[in-house]
Write an enzyme that holds these catalytic residues in place. Structure first.
Site, PDB file in Angstrom:
ATOM      1  N   THR A 155       2.099   1.709   5.730  1.00 16.66           N
ATOM      2  CA  THR A 155       1.276   2.766   5.155  1.00 16.66           C
ATOM      3  C   THR A 155       0.849   3.671   6.293  1.00 16.66           C
ATOM      4  O   THR A 155       0.582   3.196   7.393  1.00 16.66           O
ATOM      5  CB  THR A 155       0.026   2.203   4.452  1.00 16.66           C
ATOM      6  OG1 THR A 155      -0.955   3.246   4.302  1.00 16.66           O
ATOM      7  CG2 THR A 155      -0.607   1.081   5.234  1.00 16.66           C
ATOM      8  N   ASN A 156       0.794   4.978   6.035  1.00 19.82           N
ATOM      9  CA  ASN A 156       0.263   5.898   7.044  1.00 19.82           C
ATOM     10  C   ASN A 156      -1.256   5.894   7.051  1.00 19.82           C
ATOM     11  O   ASN A 156      -1.884   5.792   8.107  1.00 19.82           O
ATOM     12  CB  ASN A 156       0.751   7.325   6.769  1.00 19.82           C
ATOM     13  CG  ASN A 156       2.191   7.557   7.179  1.00 19.82           C
ATOM     14  OD1 ASN A 156       2.478   7.976   8.287  1.00 19.82           O
ATOM     15  ND2 ASN A 156       3.114   7.285   6.270  1.00 19.82           N
ATOM     16  N   THR A 157      -1.857   5.990   5.876  1.00 22.89           N
ATOM     17  CA  THR A 157      -3.308   6.137   5.777  1.00 22.89           C
ATOM     18  C   THR A 157      -4.064   5.030   6.486  1.00 22.89           C
ATOM     19  O   THR A 157      -5.030   5.283   7.220  1.00 22.89           O
ATOM     20  CB  THR A 157      -3.733   6.186   4.298  1.00 22.89           C
ATOM     21  OG1 THR A 157      -3.156   7.332   3.676  1.00 22.89           O
ATOM     22  CG2 THR A 157      -5.249   6.238   4.162  1.00 22.89           C
ATOM     23  N   GLN A 212     -11.161   2.328   0.177  1.00 24.43           N
ATOM     24  CA  GLN A 212     -10.964   3.695   0.665  1.00 24.43           C
ATOM     25  C   GLN A 212     -11.935   4.659  -0.015  1.00 24.43           C
ATOM     26  O   GLN A 212     -12.623   5.437   0.649  1.00 24.43           O
ATOM     27  CB  GLN A 212      -9.527   4.156   0.388  1.00 24.43           C
ATOM     28  CG  GLN A 212      -8.460   3.456   1.194  1.00 24.43           C
ATOM     29  CD  GLN A 212      -7.051   3.885   0.759  1.00 24.43           C
ATOM     30  OE1 GLN A 212      -6.853   4.411  -0.329  1.00 24.43           O
ATOM     31  NE2 GLN A 212      -6.070   3.653   1.618  1.00 24.43           N
ATOM     32  N   MET A 216       0.834  -1.205   0.000  1.00 27.60           N
ATOM     33  CA  MET A 216       0.000   0.000   0.000  1.00 27.60           C
ATOM     34  C   MET A 216       0.872   1.260   0.000  1.00 27.60           C
ATOM     35  O   MET A 216       0.877   2.014   0.960  1.00 27.60           O
ATOM     36  CB  MET A 216      -0.931  -0.018   1.220  1.00 27.60           C
ATOM     37  CG  MET A 216      -1.879  -1.209   1.213  1.00 27.60           C
ATOM     38  SD  MET A 216      -2.716  -1.470   2.786  1.00 27.60           S
ATOM     39  CE  MET A 216      -1.386  -2.232   3.749  1.00 27.60           C
ATOM     40  N   CYS A 276       3.121  10.227   4.226  1.00 25.99           N
ATOM     41  CA  CYS A 276       2.670   9.149   3.353  1.00 25.99           C
ATOM     42  C   CYS A 276       3.936   8.406   2.969  1.00 25.99           C
ATOM     43  O   CYS A 276       4.955   9.037   2.656  1.00 25.99           O
ATOM     44  CB  CYS A 276       1.954   9.692   2.122  1.00 25.99           C
ATOM     45  SG  CYS A 276       1.496   8.402   0.943  1.00 25.99           S
ATOM     46  N   THR A 277       3.895   7.092   2.996  1.00 25.73           N
ATOM     47  CA  THR A 277       5.133   6.328   2.834  1.00 25.73           C
ATOM     48  C   THR A 277       5.775   6.515   1.474  1.00 25.73           C
ATOM     49  O   THR A 277       6.962   6.217   1.304  1.00 25.73           O
ATOM     50  CB  THR A 277       4.885   4.829   3.107  1.00 25.73           C
ATOM     51  OG1 THR A 277       3.778   4.371   2.325  1.00 25.73           O
ATOM     52  CG2 THR A 277       4.609   4.596   4.579  1.00 25.73           C
ATOM     53  N   GLU A 278       5.030   7.042   0.495  1.00 30.60           N
ATOM     54  CA  GLU A 278       5.616   7.282  -0.828  1.00 30.60           C
ATOM     55  C   GLU A 278       6.278   8.653  -0.974  1.00 30.60           C
ATOM     56  O   GLU A 278       7.076   8.865  -1.891  1.00 30.60           O
ATOM     57  CB  GLU A 278       4.547   7.138  -1.933  1.00 30.60           C
ATOM     58  CG  GLU A 278       4.111   5.729  -2.229  1.00 30.60           C
ATOM     59  CD  GLU A 278       3.084   5.210  -1.244  1.00 30.60           C
ATOM     60  OE1 GLU A 278       2.930   3.995  -1.131  1.00 30.60           O
ATOM     61  OE2 GLU A 278       2.436   6.042  -0.563  1.00 30.60           O
TER      62      GLU A 278
END
Length: 229
Positions: free
Chosen positions: A83-85, A52, A10, A196-198
Site C-alpha cells: 500500500t502507498n498510503t 485512517q 490494503m 495508490c496500489t489500486e
C-alpha cells in the site's frame, strides 16, 4: 533466493497483483518452474480504513508493526508493505524489525530518475497526495511533485475507496482519471505516479504522452531484486 514478506489486504485487490507480479518476474528471470519464496500476512482493510478516517495512526502503526514482526519471526528476509498510503507509518514499521523494509517511494523515485525526469504528478489517496510523508521522500531525491486541485483530489480519493478497493472498474471513472492526468500534463508534469496500489487497475494500460510510474509494479520488481540479489 531470499524470502519476501508481504503485508497485504490494503486492499486485497492490489495485494493480489503484488503476488502475481512477483511470481511472474521470478519465473521470467530464473525460468522453468521457478516461483517466488513469499510469506503473506493480510489485514482486514475495514479496520485499517476506520483508523485512517479517525486519525488513529498510533493504533495503525502498532497493527502494522506487529504484522511486520510476525513476518520476520516466520522467516521473511524483508518486508514489503502493499500500500502507498500506509507508508506514512514506514518509520514505525522499520523500527520494529531488524530485516530490510523496501520503501515504495524509493523504488518509484529511482525509476523516475532513470528516465531523467524531475517533475511528476502524483495521484493517490488524499493522505498520500496532501501529506508530506510520501512527497518528501521524492523531493529528497530531487524530484518535484505536483498534485491535482482540491476538487480533483476529492474525486481521485473517492474512486479509490468507493470503487477500486471494492474491485469495481468503471469506464466513467477511467475517463475521469484520464481527464485529471491530462490537466496535470498541461500544467507541466513530465510523468505521472500511479501512487495508490489500486490505480493501476483503472488506468495502468492507458498510454499518455508522458511516462506513467506504476508504484505497484515498481515495488514488486524491487522486492524481486532483493530476493534474487
Amino acid at each position: 533466493m531470499k524470502k519476501i514478506g508481504l503485508i497485504g489486504g490494503m486492499s486485497w485487490e492490489s495485494t493480489a497483483l503484488y503476488y502475481q507480479w512477483i511470481n511472474r518476474e521470478v519465473q521470467k528471470r530464473l525460468g522453468g518452474l521457478h516461483s517466488a519464496k513469499m510469506i503473506v500476512t493480510s489485514v482486514d482493510f475495514a479496520e485499517i480504513e476506520k483508523m485512517q478516517s479517525q486519525g488513529d495512526w498510533d493504533l495503525a502503526a502498532k497493527v502494522l508493526a506487529d504484522e511486520a514482526k510476525a513476518l520476520e519471526s516466520a522467516g521473511a528476509d524483508c518486508v514489503v508493505l502493499c500500500t502507498n498510503t500506509m507508508h506514512k507509518l514506514a518509520k514505525e514499521i522499520e523500527d520494529a524489525i531488524s530485516i530490510p523494509f523496501i520503501h515504495v517511494a524509493k523504488a518509484t523515485g529511482e525509476a523516475i530518475l532513470a528516465e531523467n525526469i524531475t517533475n511528476v504528478a502524483l495521484l493517490g489517496t488524499a493522505f498520500t497526495m496532501e501529506q508530506e510523508f510520501y512527497k518528501s521522500r521524492l523531493e529528497e531525491m530531487g524530484i518535484s511533485v505536483m498534485i491535482p486541485d482540491e476538487r480533483d483530489r476529492k474525486v481521485v480519493h473517492e474512486i479509490i475507496y468507493q470503487e477500486l478497493c471494492r474491485g469495481m472498474i468503471l469506464e466513467s471513472s477511467k475517463r475521469t482519471y484520464c481527464e485529471i492526468v491530462e490537466k496535470l500534463i498541461a500544467q507541466g508534469a513530465q510523468g505521472v505516479i500511479l501512487g495508490c496500489t489500486e490505480i493501476t487497475m483503472l488506468i495502468g494500460d492507458v498510454k499518455f504522452t508522458i511516462p506513467t510510474f506504476d508504484t505497484t509494479h515498481l515495488h514488486a520488481l524491487k522486492a524481486v531484486d532483493f530476493s534474487l540479489q
